[in-house]
Design a protein around this motif. Structure first.
Motif, PDB file in Angstrom:
ATOM      1  N   ASP A   1       8.697  -6.443   1.226  1.00 19.54           N
ATOM      2  CA  ASP A   1       9.924  -7.012   1.934  1.00 19.54           C
ATOM      3  C   ASP A   1       9.585  -6.991   3.567  1.00 19.54           C
ATOM      4  O   ASP A   1      10.112  -8.042   4.333  1.00 19.54           O
ATOM      5  CB  ASP A   1      11.183  -6.254   1.745  1.00 19.54           C
ATOM      6  CG  ASP A   1      11.703  -6.450   0.249  1.00 19.54           C
ATOM      7  OD1 ASP A   1      11.220  -7.715  -0.177  1.00 19.54           O
ATOM      8  OD2 ASP A   1      12.478  -5.697  -0.060  1.00 19.54           O
ATOM      9  N   ASP A   2       8.998  -5.964   3.995  1.00 20.08           N
ATOM     10  CA  ASP A   2       8.685  -5.921   5.354  1.00 20.08           C
ATOM     11  C   ASP A   2       7.585  -6.743   5.871  1.00 20.08           C
ATOM     12  O   ASP A   2       6.509  -6.598   5.075  1.00 20.08           O
ATOM     13  CB  ASP A   2       8.529  -4.339   5.861  1.00 20.08           C
ATOM     14  CG  ASP A   2       9.783  -3.366   5.471  1.00 20.08           C
ATOM     15  OD1 ASP A   2      10.845  -4.219   5.360  1.00 20.08           O
ATOM     16  OD2 ASP A   2       9.782  -2.321   5.410  1.00 20.08           O
ATOM     17  N   SER A   3       7.683  -7.403   6.986  1.00 24.67           N
ATOM     18  CA  SER A   3       6.411  -8.076   7.485  1.00 24.67           C
ATOM     19  C   SER A   3       5.498  -6.826   7.914  1.00 24.67           C
ATOM     20  O   SER A   3       6.136  -6.006   8.920  1.00 24.67           O
ATOM     21  CB  SER A   3       6.651  -9.071   8.381  1.00 24.67           C
ATOM     22  OG  SER A   3       7.369 -10.040   7.833  1.00 24.67           O
ATOM     23  N   PRO A   4       4.090  -6.861   7.800  1.00 22.11           N
ATOM     24  CA  PRO A   4       3.487  -5.904   8.485  1.00 22.11           C
ATOM     25  C   PRO A   4       3.158  -5.800  10.008  1.00 22.11           C
ATOM     26  O   PRO A   4       3.283  -7.063  10.385  1.00 22.11           O
ATOM     27  CB  PRO A   4       1.997  -6.234   7.826  1.00 22.11           C
ATOM     28  CG  PRO A   4       1.935  -7.479   7.497  1.00 22.11           C
ATOM     29  CD  PRO A   4       3.360  -7.587   7.030  1.00 22.11           C
ATOM     30  N   SER A   5       3.209  -4.727  10.420  1.00 32.08           N
ATOM     31  CA  SER A   5       2.737  -4.569  12.082  1.00 32.08           C
ATOM     32  C   SER A   5       1.350  -4.117  11.935  1.00 32.08           C
ATOM     33  O   SER A   5       0.845  -3.133  11.461  1.00 32.08           O
ATOM     34  CB  SER A   5       3.606  -3.662  12.740  1.00 32.08           C
ATOM     35  OG  SER A   5       3.440  -2.469  11.970  1.00 32.08           O
TER      36      SER A   5
END
Length: 348
Positions: A160-164
């Motif tokens: 769900d989280d966009s990668p950094s």
């Protein structure tokens, strides 16, 4: 269409999850899906998916084939996707009893493919699996020209989280390995590489996520090498623990010595993490060295430690390969892409 996914034999590794992923991908395309499996996998979760339990004692269990023939004549599926050699044999034997004829497609999750050659078609998860099938068929004098084939990878779910994508590493540098703890996965090599890095005065920490028959031996290895402060065993993780794992690590390690398609690489790609892996043939099907990851010599502790130390000293390379790995997941491995490919193949 009505499609059955089936697996027989121990599927407690990635095979069961790959089968469930195939099931869900085709269900997302509007197909009616069934799972058929035996007692050896009854303990594994099927969620709310339609499931038919049918025990089979081996490749030539006539009683199981007879019962399956009866079930197939009742349900009338359009396709069978068999995820093991025993599953191919069971369903093909059921067809021999007459009354029904349904195509059986083999989806091989290992390079030991000879038991699947009776299938009517093949889904190869890597090009090399396709080469193994072709070579095995040649040895047995089997003509594959009339059997439909395609290469469709295992899939990966995007978090769900966009990668950094980080251009720096922490202090200590956190290495991560997420795998089943069996010898061929090479976790012991990662631990020994940490010992070498420690001797070279690098500050590193290794997080090991997973469980398996080698766990006690690995814990003893850590004690023997005095690495209790450098190595943490996390056990099986999921959900928030998995999210934290990928947030915490700087580099994902996949030192496998025998795999077909290491899902740990695709998973790390999806979380935007740079990967250092062995140069096993399974890894070569995914990683382009220096572009979307780095490969080291298989079963070589020195090579693994050298590449990790190089990346610690040149952290600017980590962001570049992590971005390329993430692009690969988006373009080739994510759920929706694989679902479209599977649907196109079974609908042809």
């Amino acid at each position: 269409m009505k499609i059955v996914n089936t697996v027989y034999g121990d599927a407690s590794g990635g095979r069961w999850q790959a089968m469930l992923n195939t099931h869900d991908a085709l269900a997302s395309q509007g197909h009616q899906m069934w799972i058929v499996a035996g007692d050896e996998n009854r303990h594994l979760s099927t969620g709310n998916r339609q499931f038919f339990a049918l025990n089979s004692s081996g490749f030539y269990d006539v009683w199981a084939a007879w019962r399956l023939n009866f079930w197939l004549r009742k349900e009338r599926p359009d396709f069978i996707i068999a995820h093991s050699g025993r599953a191919v044999y069971l369903f093909k034997n059921a067809m021999l009893l007459g009354g029904i004829k349904i195509p059986v497609l083999a989806m091989n999750h290992s390079h030991n493919v000879k038991r699947t050659l009776r299938a009517d078609g093949f889904i190869h998860i890597t090009p090399h699996v396709g080469e193994c099938v072709a070579q095995a068929a040649k040895c047995k004098g089997i003509d594959l020209t009339k059997k439909p084939q395609t290469v469709i990878s295992n899939l990966i779910h995007l978090p769900d989280d966009s990668p950094s994508f980080s251009e720096t590493v922490g202090q200590p540098v956190v290495l991560g390995i997420m795998t089943r703890l069996v010898e061929y996965k090479g976790t012991h090599l990662a631990i020994s590489a940490v010992e070498q890095l420690k001797k070279q005065k690098y500050k590193v920490k290794l997080l090991i996520a997973g469980d398996g028959e080698q766990k006690e031996a690995l814990i003893q290895q850590v004690k023997d090498l005095n690495l209790e402060n450098e190595v943490n065993f996390l056990g099986w993780i999921n959900g928030e623990d998995k999210r934290k794992f990928y947030k915490d690590i700087d580099i994902a390690l996949v030192p496998t010595m025998n795999d077909t398609q290491p899902l740990a690489i695709l998973d790390a790609f999806a979380w935007g993490k740079p990967v250092v892996a062995s140069d096993h043939i399974s890894v070569q099907q995914i990683i382009r060295h220096g572009e979307n990851g780095y490969m080291v010599k298989q079963n070589d502790i020195k090579s693994l430690a050298e590449k990790i130390s190089y990346l610690i000293d040149h952290p600017e390379n980590l962001k570049l390969i992590a971005i390329e790995g993430y692009k690969d997941v988006i373009q080739k491995y994510q759920f929706s892409k694989i679902a479209e490919k599977l649907n196109a193949f079974v609908s042809r």
